[in-house]
Motif scaffolding. Structure first.
Motif, mmCIF file in Angstrom:
data_model
loop_
_atom_site.group_PDB
_atom_site.id
_atom_site.type_symbol
_atom_site.label_atom_id
_atom_site.label_comp_id
_atom_site.label_asym_id
_atom_site.label_seq_id
_atom_site.Cartn_x
_atom_site.Cartn_y
_atom_site.Cartn_z
ATOM 1 N N GLY A 35 44.965 112.121 -81.792
ATOM 2 C CA GLY A 35 44.708 110.699 -81.991
ATOM 3 C C GLY A 35 43.299 110.407 -82.450
ATOM 4 O O GLY A 35 43.004 109.284 -82.862
ATOM 5 N N PHE A 36 42.410 111.407 -82.386
ATOM 6 C CA PHE A 36 41.027 111.285 -82.853
ATOM 7 C C PHE A 36 40.794 112.325 -83.947
ATOM 8 O O PHE A 36 40.915 113.531 -83.695
ATOM 9 C CB PHE A 36 40.035 111.499 -81.709
ATOM 10 N N LYS A 89 33.478 128.169 -79.409
ATOM 11 C CA LYS A 89 34.504 129.215 -79.506
ATOM 12 C C LYS A 89 35.806 128.546 -79.889
ATOM 13 O O LYS A 89 36.163 127.501 -79.340
ATOM 14 C CB LYS A 89 34.662 129.954 -78.169
ATOM 15 N N ASN A 90 36.528 129.157 -80.836
ATOM 16 C CA ASN A 90 37.801 128.590 -81.266
ATOM 17 C C ASN A 90 38.657 129.694 -81.862
ATOM 18 O O ASN A 90 38.311 130.267 -82.890
ATOM 19 C CB ASN A 90 37.580 127.477 -82.298
ATOM 20 N N ARG A 91 39.747 130.003 -81.199
ATOM 21 C CA ARG A 91 40.668 131.015 -81.705
ATOM 22 C C ARG A 91 41.601 130.472 -82.781
ATOM 23 O O ARG A 91 42.353 131.228 -83.376
ATOM 24 C CB ARG A 91 41.495 131.571 -80.546
ATOM 25 N N PHE A 92 41.576 129.172 -83.011
ATOM 26 C CA PHE A 92 42.496 128.565 -83.965
ATOM 27 C C PHE A 92 41.767 127.867 -85.114
ATOM 28 O O PHE A 92 42.383 127.099 -85.855
ATOM 29 C CB PHE A 92 43.402 127.552 -83.252
ATOM 30 N N GLY A 93 40.490 128.098 -85.267
ATOM 31 C CA GLY A 93 39.742 127.455 -86.339
ATOM 32 C C GLY A 93 38.289 127.874 -86.335
ATOM 33 O O GLY A 93 37.882 128.786 -85.608
ATOM 34 N N ALA A 94 37.490 127.196 -87.168
ATOM 35 C CA ALA A 94 36.071 127.507 -87.291
ATOM 36 C C ALA A 94 35.306 126.977 -86.088
ATOM 37 O O ALA A 94 35.726 126.024 -85.430
ATOM 38 C CB ALA A 94 35.505 126.916 -88.579
ATOM 39 N N VAL A 95 34.168 127.602 -85.804
ATOM 40 C CA VAL A 95 33.348 127.202 -84.656
ATOM 41 C C VAL A 95 32.143 126.377 -85.066
ATOM 42 O O VAL A 95 31.360 125.973 -84.211
ATOM 43 C CB VAL A 95 32.873 128.440 -83.866
ATOM 44 N N ASN A 96 31.970 126.135 -86.355
ATOM 45 C CA ASN A 96 30.791 125.401 -86.795
ATOM 46 C C ASN A 96 31.102 123.962 -87.166
ATOM 47 O O ASN A 96 30.318 123.304 -87.847
ATOM 48 C CB ASN A 96 30.138 126.101 -87.992
ATOM 49 N N GLU A 97 32.250 123.448 -86.733
ATOM 50 C CA GLU A 97 32.582 122.053 -87.011
ATOM 51 C C GLU A 97 31.838 121.129 -86.040
ATOM 52 O O GLU A 97 31.507 121.512 -84.926
ATOM 53 C CB GLU A 97 34.085 121.824 -86.880
ATOM 54 N N LEU A 98 31.613 119.914 -86.501
ATOM 55 C CA LEU A 98 30.877 118.928 -85.712
ATOM 56 C C LEU A 98 31.616 117.599 -85.760
ATOM 57 O O LEU A 98 31.972 117.127 -86.837
ATOM 58 C CB LEU A 98 29.455 118.751 -86.241
ATOM 59 N N GLY A 99 31.860 117.023 -84.593
ATOM 60 C CA GLY A 99 32.451 115.699 -84.504
ATOM 61 C C GLY A 99 31.458 114.723 -83.915
ATOM 62 O O GLY A 99 30.703 115.061 -83.005
ATOM 63 N N VAL A 100 31.447 113.507 -84.406
ATOM 64 C CA VAL A 100 30.479 112.497 -83.987
ATOM 65 C C VAL A 100 31.230 111.299 -83.417
ATOM 66 O O VAL A 100 32.180 110.793 -84.032
ATOM 67 C CB VAL A 100 29.568 112.059 -85.151
ATOM 68 N N PHE A 101 30.808 110.860 -82.239
ATOM 69 C CA PHE A 101 31.402 109.708 -81.570
ATOM 70 C C PHE A 101 30.296 108.731 -81.190
ATOM 71 O O PHE A 101 29.135 109.109 -81.054
ATOM 72 C CB PHE A 101 32.162 110.121 -80.303
ATOM 73 N N GLY A 102 30.703 107.498 -80.996
ATOM 74 C CA GLY A 102 29.803 106.467 -80.501
ATOM 75 C C GLY A 102 30.323 105.931 -79.173
ATOM 76 O O GLY A 102 31.508 105.588 -79.064
ATOM 77 N N MET A 103 29.465 105.882 -78.161
ATOM 78 C CA MET A 103 29.856 105.366 -76.849
ATOM 79 C C MET A 103 29.715 103.848 -76.844
ATOM 80 O O MET A 103 28.611 103.315 -77.016
ATOM 81 C CB MET A 103 28.998 105.986 -75.753
ATOM 82 N N THR A 104 30.842 103.154 -76.674
ATOM 83 C CA THR A 104 30.854 101.702 -76.670
ATOM 84 C C THR A 104 31.427 101.195 -75.342
ATOM 85 O O THR A 104 31.775 101.978 -74.461
ATOM 86 C CB THR A 104 31.703 101.157 -77.840
ATOM 87 N N LYS A 114 34.244 99.931 -74.927
ATOM 88 C CA LYS A 114 35.665 100.255 -74.876
ATOM 89 C C LYS A 114 35.910 101.750 -75.043
ATOM 90 O O LYS A 114 36.980 102.168 -75.483
ATOM 91 C CB LYS A 114 36.429 99.469 -75.942
ATOM 92 N N GLY A 115 34.912 102.558 -74.688
ATOM 93 C CA GLY A 115 35.090 104.003 -74.728
ATOM 94 C C GLY A 115 34.479 104.635 -75.956
ATOM 95 O O GLY A 115 33.605 104.069 -76.618
ATOM 96 N N MET A 116 34.955 105.832 -76.262
ATOM 97 C CA MET A 116 34.425 106.605 -77.385
ATOM 98 C C MET A 116 35.082 106.156 -78.686
ATOM 99 O O MET A 116 36.314 106.084 -78.795
ATOM 100 C CB MET A 116 34.685 108.090 -77.151
ATOM 101 N N LYS A 117 34.257 105.879 -79.689
ATOM 102 C CA LYS A 117 34.729 105.488 -81.009
ATOM 103 C C LYS A 117 34.282 106.528 -82.025
ATOM 104 O O LYS A 117 33.159 107.034 -81.971
ATOM 105 C CB LYS A 117 34.178 104.109 -81.403
ATOM 106 N N GLU A 118 35.184 106.833 -82.960
ATOM 107 C CA GLU A 118 34.855 107.819 -83.977
ATOM 108 C C GLU A 118 33.851 107.256 -84.981
ATOM 109 O O GLU A 118 33.876 106.066 -85.299
ATOM 110 C CB GLU A 118 36.120 108.263 -84.714
ATOM 111 N N VAL A 119 32.999 108.139 -85.474
ATOM 112 C CA VAL A 119 32.042 107.778 -86.531
ATOM 113 C C VAL A 119 32.494 108.492 -87.795
ATOM 114 O O VAL A 119 32.375 109.708 -87.919
ATOM 115 C CB VAL A 119 30.607 108.184 -86.154
ATOM 116 N N SER A 120 33.062 107.735 -88.713
ATOM 117 C CA SER A 120 33.632 108.328 -89.924
ATOM 118 C C SER A 120 32.571 108.764 -90.920
ATOM 119 O O SER A 120 32.787 109.677 -91.715
ATOM 120 C CB SER A 120 34.592 107.337 -90.597
ATOM 121 N N ASN A 121 31.400 108.118 -90.885
ATOM 122 C CA ASN A 121 30.318 108.457 -91.807
ATOM 123 C C ASN A 121 29.063 108.763 -90.998
ATOM 124 O O ASN A 121 28.196 107.899 -90.809
ATOM 125 C CB ASN A 121 30.058 107.308 -92.788
#
Length: 455
Positions: A78-79, A256-271, A273-280
């Motif tokens: 969902g995220f 560590k990730n057995r199903f993908g790359a380990v150098n990915e980065l996800g960015v969220f914003g704490m609001t 109403k909880g965590m919101k995704e940062v698309s840019n």
């Protein structure tokens, strides 16, 4: 009565020792051995659930190309940012360990994920630190749909597995692994033996019944996951939720990730109403002042499969001490010392009597060498009190002989900078694009002296 048998396990590498000693023989770390109690019952047989890999006893030899991969399709959390870090989604039967400092938002993010997935899948949220009322209050405060998610307040692993077999969830959350315990282990919850055996039992249970399981883990003072190192070995994915207490942005990074790359980065914003995704993410890291100031420059870093624009600031000031300070926030301290030596030797810029402070804006931690050129130009800008153009970016690795080495994905970095309105880029000569990129002037350099002249 059988004599109690003990062993000493290293918290860093997980190796066993017959007696306590100051240094581990395998990883050579000091003061990492912890005593655990081993059950000494010669008549007690090994449980059937522990036979074979992941408890699967009816194992057979199969050819690699005959294994059915369609039986375990990924599904979205969902995220999109969480799916990116996990390698494209959640794999059924995987054990995912998510760590972070207190207040980073681990429980909040997982509660949001579980409430969203509960609409279409069977879910079970196991809380061992909070009561059911506290979890319900958080869900109400975040305005989450709460009519489908199943909750369980329990810390005994055997009871959790028995109840999970009755409800047959598709995805589970264990919050947290440090408070879970097994009845046949004599030590207290949170100890080395309890954490190790509890994580192993939950991982076996997840793989036997194809249940995706999130394990929440605490961190120590130095930012590493608490508990024995074997905790990270037995799980499939290990991700860290990082963020400063005074910042509303959180970064999710895989270690560590057995199903993908380990150098990915996800960015969220704490609001509220909880965590919101940062698309840019580049937009939040480039919140610069209207007027440019000396010691500031923008560079393009590469995180996983996408480029990010971040601002690097440097402050160089005369030192009143005999040993000037070298402070780096977001970049490696030892690499900063090396760059100062290269700049002195090959750039004729001496800062032996200057305090040097380098900071990456936004709390981003840069681990790649492509930031070398930008750090050097920022320090020279502050030292000479010269303001760099706000439309300038730079990236490149600096060698010990003063050469500017290329970095991966150079064309994508330049294209990302052009999208955000930058007009000029100082890049390594080997990263010079073959065709002109509209809207941006690319200046290729091969030596440090050329880069200093280009600014």
């Amino acid at each position: 009565m059988a004599k109690r048998k003990t062993a000493f396990v290293c918290n860093d590498c997980g190796s066993d020792h017959p007696r306590w000693q100051g240094q581990c023989n395998d990883c050579r770390e000091w003061n990492t051995l912890t005593e655990i109690v081993i059950e000494n019952s010669p008549t007690k047989s090994v449980p059937a659930s522990r036979n074979g890999f992941s408890g699967i006893t009816a194992a057979k030899v199969e050819v690699l190309n005959e294994i059915d991969l369609a039986a375990l399709p990924r599904f979205s959390s969902g995220f999109k940012e969480l799916d990116r870090v996990l390698g494209g989604g959640i794999v059924p039967g995987s054990a995912i360990l998510i760590g972070g400092s207190p207040g980073a938002g681990k429980s909040t993010l997982l509660l949001q994920v579980m409430c969203l997935l509960a609409k279409t899948k069977s879910t079970l949220y196991v809380t061992g630190e909070e009561s059911l009322q506290q979890v319900a209050m958080r869900a109400k405060r975040l305005q989450l749909p709460d009519d489908k998610l199943k909750l369980l307040a329990e810390t005994n692993i055997d009871t959790i597995c028995q109840l999970a077999l009755q409800h047959k969830p598709t995805i589970m959350v264990i919050d947290s692994i440090q408070v879970m315990h097994m009845s046949d282990i004599q030590s207290a919850p949170g100890g080395v033996s309890q954490v190790r055996e509890s994580a192993a039992a939950l991982t076996r249970f997840a793989k036997q019944h194809h249940i995706a399981m999130f394990l929440v883990g605490h961190v120590t003072k130095d930012g590493s996951l608490a508990g024995p190192k074997v905790l990270e070995h037995c799980i499939d994915c290990s991700i860290m939720l990082e963020g400063e207490s005074d910042s509303r942005f959180r970064t999710l990074r895989g270690t560590k990730n057995r199903f993908g790359a380990v150098n990915e980065l996800g960015v969220f914003g704490m609001t509220e109403k909880g965590m919101k995704e940062v698309s840019n993410p580049s937009a939040i890291f480039l919140n610069r002042e209207d007027e440019a100031s000396p010691g500031s420059i923008v560079m393009t870093i590469w995180e996983g499969t996408r480029p990010l624009l971040v601002e690097i600031q440097a402050l160089v000031d005369y030192s009143q001490m005999s040993n000037p300070r070298r402070v780096a926030v977001g970049v490696d301290q030892n690499r900063l010392a090396m760059l100062l030596a290269v700049m002195h030797r090959h750039g004729n810029v001496q800062m032996n009597d200057q305090d040097v402070f380098v900071n990456v804006v936004g709390g981003v931690k840069i681990t790649e060498t492509g930031a070398d050129l930008a750090v050097l130009l920022a320090m020279v800008s502050s030292f000479r009190n010269y303001t760099l153009s706000k439309e300038l970016i730079a990236f490149g690795e600096v060698g010990l002989s003063g050469e500017i080495r290329p970095v991966p994905n150079g064309l994508d970095r330049i294209t990302e900078a052009a999208k955000h309105g930058f007009k000029r880029a100082i890049v390594p000569k080997a990263n010079m694009p073959k065709h002109k990129i509209p809207g941006i002037e690319v200046v290729p350099v091969s030596r440090l002296a050329e880069a200093l002249e280009a600014i």
